[in-house]
Design a protein around this motif. Structure first.
Motif, PDB file in Angstrom:
ATOM      1  N   THR A  93       0.836  -1.187   0.000  1.00 40.48           N
ATOM      2  CA  THR A  93       0.000   0.000   0.000  1.00 40.48           C
ATOM      3  C   THR A  93       0.878   1.247   0.000  1.00 40.48           C
ATOM      4  OG1 THR A  93      -1.711  -1.177   1.246  1.00 40.48           O
ATOM      5  CG2 THR A  93      -1.822   1.242   1.223  1.00 40.48           C
ATOM      6  N   ALA A  94       0.648   2.131  -0.971  1.00 39.95           N
ATOM      7  CA  ALA A  94       1.448   3.355  -1.073  1.00 39.95           C
ATOM      8  C   ALA A  94       1.099   4.294   0.077  1.00 39.95           C
ATOM      9  CB  ALA A  94       1.202   4.044  -2.416  1.00 39.95           C
ATOM     10  N   SER A  95       2.125   4.922   0.629  1.00 39.18           N
ATOM     11  CA  SER A  95       1.906   5.872   1.716  1.00 39.18           C
ATOM     12  C   SER A  95       1.325   7.165   1.161  1.00 39.18           C
ATOM     13  CB  SER A  95       3.224   6.153   2.436  1.00 39.18           C
ATOM     14  OG  SER A  95       4.129   6.819   1.559  1.00 39.18           O
ATOM     15  N   ASN A  96       0.810   7.990   2.053  1.00 38.98           N
ATOM     16  CA  ASN A  96       0.260   9.275   1.640  1.00 38.98           C
ATOM     17  C   ASN A  96       1.327  10.150   0.987  1.00 38.98           C
ATOM     18  OD1 ASN A  96      -2.271   8.583   2.617  1.00 38.98           O
ATOM     19  ND2 ASN A  96      -1.912   9.486   4.628  1.00 38.98           N
ATOM     20  N   VAL A  97       2.553  10.060   1.513  1.00 39.13           N
ATOM     21  CA  VAL A  97       3.645  10.860   0.951  1.00 39.13           C
ATOM     22  C   VAL A  97       3.920  10.453  -0.488  1.00 39.13           C
ATOM     23  CG1 VAL A  97       6.094  11.425   1.148  1.00 39.13           C
ATOM     24  CG2 VAL A  97       4.676  11.265   3.207  1.00 39.13           C
ATOM     25  N   TRP A  98       3.973   9.139  -0.750  1.00 35.75           N
ATOM     26  CA  TRP A  98       4.228   8.683  -2.110  1.00 35.75           C
ATOM     27  C   TRP A  98       3.077   9.061  -3.040  1.00 35.75           C
ATOM     28  CZ3 TRP A  98       8.646   7.567  -4.100  1.00 35.75           C
ATOM     29  CH2 TRP A  98       9.662   7.028  -3.309  1.00 35.75           C
ATOM     30  N   CYS A  99       1.861   9.017  -2.543  1.00 33.00           N
ATOM     31  CA  CYS A  99       0.709   9.411  -3.368  1.00 33.00           C
ATOM     32  C   CYS A  99       0.782  10.884  -3.744  1.00 33.00           C
ATOM     33  CB  CYS A  99      -0.595   9.106  -2.635  1.00 33.00           C
ATOM     34  SG  CYS A  99      -0.961   7.340  -2.458  1.00 33.00           S
ATOM     35  N   ILE A 101       3.558  12.708  -3.888  1.00 35.99           N
ATOM     36  CA  ILE A 101       4.680  12.862  -4.808  1.00 35.99           C
ATOM     37  C   ILE A 101       4.266  12.469  -6.230  1.00 35.99           C
ATOM     38  CG2 ILE A 101       6.962  11.978  -5.416  1.00 35.99           C
ATOM     39  CD1 ILE A 101       7.542  11.734  -2.427  1.00 35.99           C
ATOM     40  N   ALA A 102       3.589  11.336  -6.355  1.00 38.57           N
ATOM     41  CA  ALA A 102       3.150  10.886  -7.678  1.00 38.57           C
ATOM     42  C   ALA A 102       2.181  11.877  -8.306  1.00 38.57           C
ATOM     43  CB  ALA A 102       2.494   9.507  -7.562  1.00 38.57           C
ATOM     44  N   GLN A 103       1.280  12.414  -7.496  1.00 34.97           N
ATOM     45  CA  GLN A 103       0.314  13.380  -8.012  1.00 34.97           C
ATOM     46  C   GLN A 103       1.001  14.654  -8.499  1.00 34.97           C
ATOM     47  OE1 GLN A 103      -2.570  14.595  -5.115  1.00 34.97           O
ATOM     48  NE2 GLN A 103      -3.794  15.770  -6.567  1.00 34.97           N
ATOM     49  N   ARG A 104       1.961  15.153  -7.723  1.00 35.91           N
ATOM     50  CA  ARG A 104       2.627  16.403  -8.087  1.00 35.91           C
ATOM     51  C   ARG A 104       3.556  16.205  -9.296  1.00 35.91           C
ATOM     52  NH1 ARG A 104       2.357  20.649  -4.739  1.00 35.91           N
ATOM     53  NH2 ARG A 104       4.411  21.418  -5.418  1.00 35.91           N
ATOM     54  N   LEU A 105       4.236  15.071  -9.374  1.00 38.37           N
ATOM     55  CA  LEU A 105       5.083  14.818 -10.529  1.00 38.37           C
ATOM     56  C   LEU A 105       4.256  14.682 -11.803  1.00 38.37           C
ATOM     57  CD1 LEU A 105       7.726  12.284  -9.130  1.00 38.37           C
ATOM     58  CD2 LEU A 105       8.032  14.710  -9.628  1.00 38.37           C
ATOM     59  N   THR A 106       3.123  14.001 -11.702  1.00 42.95           N
ATOM     60  CA  THR A 106       2.241  13.874 -12.865  1.00 42.95           C
ATOM     61  C   THR A 106       1.709  15.239 -13.291  1.00 42.95           C
ATOM     62  OG1 THR A 106       1.585  11.661 -12.161  1.00 42.95           O
ATOM     63  CG2 THR A 106       0.169  12.763 -13.750  1.00 42.95           C
ATOM     64  N   GLN A 107       1.308  16.044 -12.319  1.00 47.41           N
ATOM     65  CA  GLN A 107       0.832  17.393 -12.620  1.00 47.41           C
ATOM     66  C   GLN A 107       1.923  18.203 -13.313  1.00 47.41           C
ATOM     67  OE1 GLN A 107       0.115  19.729  -9.132  1.00 47.41           O
ATOM     68  NE2 GLN A 107      -0.430  21.567 -10.259  1.00 47.41           N
ATOM     69  N   SER A 108       3.160  18.098 -12.806  1.00 45.95           N
ATOM     70  CA  SER A 108       4.256  18.877 -13.370  1.00 45.95           C
ATOM     71  C   SER A 108       4.552  18.472 -14.809  1.00 45.95           C
ATOM     72  CB  SER A 108       5.506  18.705 -12.504  1.00 45.95           C
ATOM     73  OG  SER A 108       6.612  19.387 -13.062  1.00 45.95           O
ATOM     74  N   LYS A 109       4.687  17.174 -15.070  1.00 41.21           N
ATOM     75  CA  LYS A 109       5.070  16.727 -16.405  1.00 41.21           C
ATOM     76  C   LYS A 109       3.962  16.902 -17.430  1.00 41.21           C
ATOM     77  CE  LYS A 109       8.307  15.014 -17.687  1.00 41.21           C
ATOM     78  NZ  LYS A 109       9.491  15.608 -18.354  1.00 41.21           N
ATOM     79  N   GLU A 184      13.131   7.737   3.953  1.00 37.18           N
ATOM     80  CA  GLU A 184      12.489   6.434   3.805  1.00 37.18           C
ATOM     81  C   GLU A 184      11.045   6.576   3.325  1.00 37.18           C
ATOM     82  OE1 GLU A 184      12.812   4.356   7.464  1.00 37.18           O
ATOM     83  OE2 GLU A 184      14.972   3.997   7.291  1.00 37.18           O
ATOM     84  N   LYS A 185      10.413   7.691   3.648  1.00 39.75           N
ATOM     85  CA  LYS A 185       9.016   7.894   3.249  1.00 39.75           C
ATOM     86  C   LYS A 185       8.879   8.527   1.873  1.00 39.75           C
ATOM     87  CE  LYS A 185       7.232   8.354   7.975  1.00 39.75           C
ATOM     88  NZ  LYS A 185       6.487   9.234   8.923  1.00 39.75           N
ATOM     89  N   GLY A 186       9.985   9.001   1.311  1.00 38.55           N
ATOM     90  CA  GLY A 186       9.911   9.640   0.006  1.00 38.55           C
ATOM     91  C   GLY A 186      10.792  10.874  -0.053  1.00 38.55           C
ATOM     92  N   LEU A 187      10.719  11.550  -1.191  1.00 39.44           N
ATOM     93  CA  LEU A 187      11.534  12.741  -1.412  1.00 39.44           C
ATOM     94  C   LEU A 187      10.824  13.970  -0.854  1.00 39.44           C
ATOM     95  CD1 LEU A 187      14.212  13.465  -2.902  1.00 39.44           C
ATOM     96  CD2 LEU A 187      12.779  14.182  -4.827  1.00 39.44           C
ATOM     97  N   ILE A 188      11.578  14.809  -0.159  1.00 40.27           N
ATOM     98  CA  ILE A 188      11.029  16.039   0.393  1.00 40.27           C
ATOM     99  C   ILE A 188      12.039  17.164   0.158  1.00 40.27           C
ATOM    100  CG2 ILE A 188      11.968  15.778   2.736  1.00 40.27           C
ATOM    101  CD1 ILE A 188       9.173  16.782   3.730  1.00 40.27           C
ATOM    102  N   ALA A 241      15.826  16.541 -13.638  1.00 40.77           N
ATOM    103  CA  ALA A 241      14.839  16.651 -12.568  1.00 40.77           C
ATOM    104  C   ALA A 241      13.536  17.254 -13.079  1.00 40.77           C
ATOM    105  CB  ALA A 241      15.399  17.496 -11.427  1.00 40.77           C
ATOM    106  N   VAL A 242      12.456  16.925 -12.383  1.00 42.70           N
ATOM    107  CA  VAL A 242      11.128  17.432 -12.705  1.00 42.70           C
ATOM    108  C   VAL A 242      10.862  18.680 -11.869  1.00 42.70           C
ATOM    109  CG1 VAL A 242       8.657  16.888 -12.762  1.00 42.70           C
ATOM    110  CG2 VAL A 242      10.340  15.112 -13.254  1.00 42.70           C
ATOM    111  N   ILE A 243      10.308  19.698 -12.510  1.00 40.95           N
ATOM    112  CA  ILE A 243      10.040  20.969 -11.836  1.00 40.95           C
ATOM    113  C   ILE A 243       9.029  20.761 -10.713  1.00 40.95           C
ATOM    114  CG2 ILE A 243       9.097  23.294 -12.168  1.00 40.95           C
ATOM    115  CD1 ILE A 243      10.118  23.135 -15.062  1.00 40.95           C
ATOM    116  N   ASN A 244       9.278  21.461  -9.604  1.00 41.68           N
ATOM    117  CA  ASN A 244       8.411  21.378  -8.434  1.00 41.68           C
ATOM    118  C   ASN A 244       7.476  22.592  -8.419  1.00 41.68           C
ATOM    119  OD1 ASN A 244       7.343  20.652  -5.941  1.00 41.68           O
ATOM    120  ND2 ASN A 244       8.982  21.647  -4.782  1.00 41.68           N
ATOM    121  N   PRO A 245       6.246  22.464  -8.956  1.00 40.95           N
ATOM    122  CA  PRO A 245       5.359  23.623  -9.009  1.00 40.95           C
ATOM    123  C   PRO A 245       4.982  24.100  -7.604  1.00 40.95           C
ATOM    124  CG  PRO A 245       4.162  21.607  -9.571  1.00 40.95           C
ATOM    125  CD  PRO A 245       5.609  21.242  -9.453  1.00 40.95           C
ATOM    126  N   PRO A 246       4.792  25.412  -7.426  1.00 36.64           N
ATOM    127  CA  PRO A 246       4.674  26.460  -8.444  1.00 36.64           C
ATOM    128  C   PRO A 246       5.999  27.050  -8.907  1.00 36.64           C
ATOM    129  CG  PRO A 246       4.258  27.395  -6.301  1.00 36.64           C
ATOM    130  CD  PRO A 246       4.482  25.939  -6.065  1.00 36.64           C
TER     131      PRO A 246
END
Length: 306
Positions: A93-99, A101-109, A184-188, A241-246
């Motif tokens: 099960t993906a953690s909230n942090v990973w979810c 991150i995935a949402q923001r990376l998808t939004q950015s790209k 361990e929980k993801g990139l911050i 690297a992928v841009i971190n909006p905004p």
């Protein structure tokens, strides 16, 4: 019912003409389509009283048969179920942090037109300065110098120090650099606030404290939300690297590699890649930014230590 054929029987080969009804031989070619060839009357009824339609008018004695119903559409055969995977597995099960991150990376790209520019920077002066600082027990990393050089470059080119609100760019009054930290929980991305006003040593102390809080899960929202520019060390893996909006830019740092020169001592080059929002930072501005960034790294005039 009585089938009667009215008419003059004197000419068996003549078609209907002049309103007369004549008897025609079976199979006669003189019978035109629509010609009345027989009249059906009830028993005892005088055929002369029956209204005879003029030649050429067809008479329907019964309603046409109903059209056949269309056959029901044939359903395509359903695909056979996929065979179960071989072996066993454990669903993670993906953690909230990973979810997030995935949402923001998808939004950015998918919403930001990424443009990329790459340059090799000479780190020889920084490596030499670090050796001298180590002799007096001042420990700073190459990343600390890069953060300071980024802040100095943003001061020279404030048009890059902007964020995108969704409708228009927003120029920022301060320069805050986001640094990517893997946990361990993801990139911050904790933030070095007011980086342009700090020396390399203070930046180094802030970066170490923020990284430790990130690993311990103790970062406050104000310590990782916001920022005007990001730095990542994924460049060492040849990853843009992928841009971190905004935000509108992020810099990927590569590993330093030794280079040999004929007239000078061995130097070190590091490849850096700038990912920028093409809507706000065009190719010309990105090139100017990287040029000034390399100058600031190589000459060290902007590198105040305290």
């Amino acid at each position: 019912m009585d089938g009667s054929v009215p008419g003059n029987h004197s000419d068996s080969n003549s078609p209907v003409s002049g309103g007369e009804v004549r008897l025609m031989e079976e199979g006669s070619p003189a019978v035109h389509l629509g010609t009345l060839i027989a009249l059906m009357v009830e028993e005892g009824e005088d055929w002369k009283t029956v209204e005879i339609p003029p030649p050429g008018v067809a008479v329907l004695t019964q309603a046409p048969p109903p059209a056949a119903a269309a056959p029901p559409p044939q359903m395509a055969p359903s695909a056979p179920p996929l065979p179960p995977p071989r072996g066993t597995y454990t669903e993670i099960t993906a953690s909230n942090v990973w979810c997030v991150i995935a949402q923001r990376l998808t939004q950015s790209k998918t919403t930001i037109p990424h443009a990329y520019a790459t340059v090799d920077c000479d780190l020889g002066a920084i490596l030499q300065l670090r050796k001298e600082l180590a002799k007096v027990e001042i420990k700073v990393s190459i990343n600390d110098f890069i953060i300071k050089a980024e802040a100095a470059t943003l001061m020279e080119l404030p048009e890059v120090n902007v964020t995108w609100t969704g409708e228009a760019p927003q120029a920022l009054d301060s320069i805050s650099i986001s640094i990517a930290v893997a946990t361990e929980k993801g990139l911050i991305t904790p933030i070095i606030t007011n980086a342009a006003d700090k020396g390399v040593q203070e930046i180094s102390a802030n970066a170490k404290a923020l990284a430790q809080n990130a690993w311990d899960g103790k970062l406050l929202p104000c310590e990782y939300q916001g920022g005007s520019y990001s730095i990542s060390n994924l460049g060492m893996f040849c990853i843009s690297a992928v841009i971190n909006p905004p935000q509108v830019c992020i810099l990927s740092l590569g590993t330093s590699k030794a280079v040999h020169r004929l007239t000078e001592e061995t130097g070190a080059l590091s490849t850096v890649t700038l990912s920028s929002d093409r809507c706000l930072v065009d190719d010309k501005l990105a090139s100017r930014f990287l040029d000034k960034f390399c100058v600031n790294l190589e000459r060290l005039q902007c590198m105040s230590l305290a």
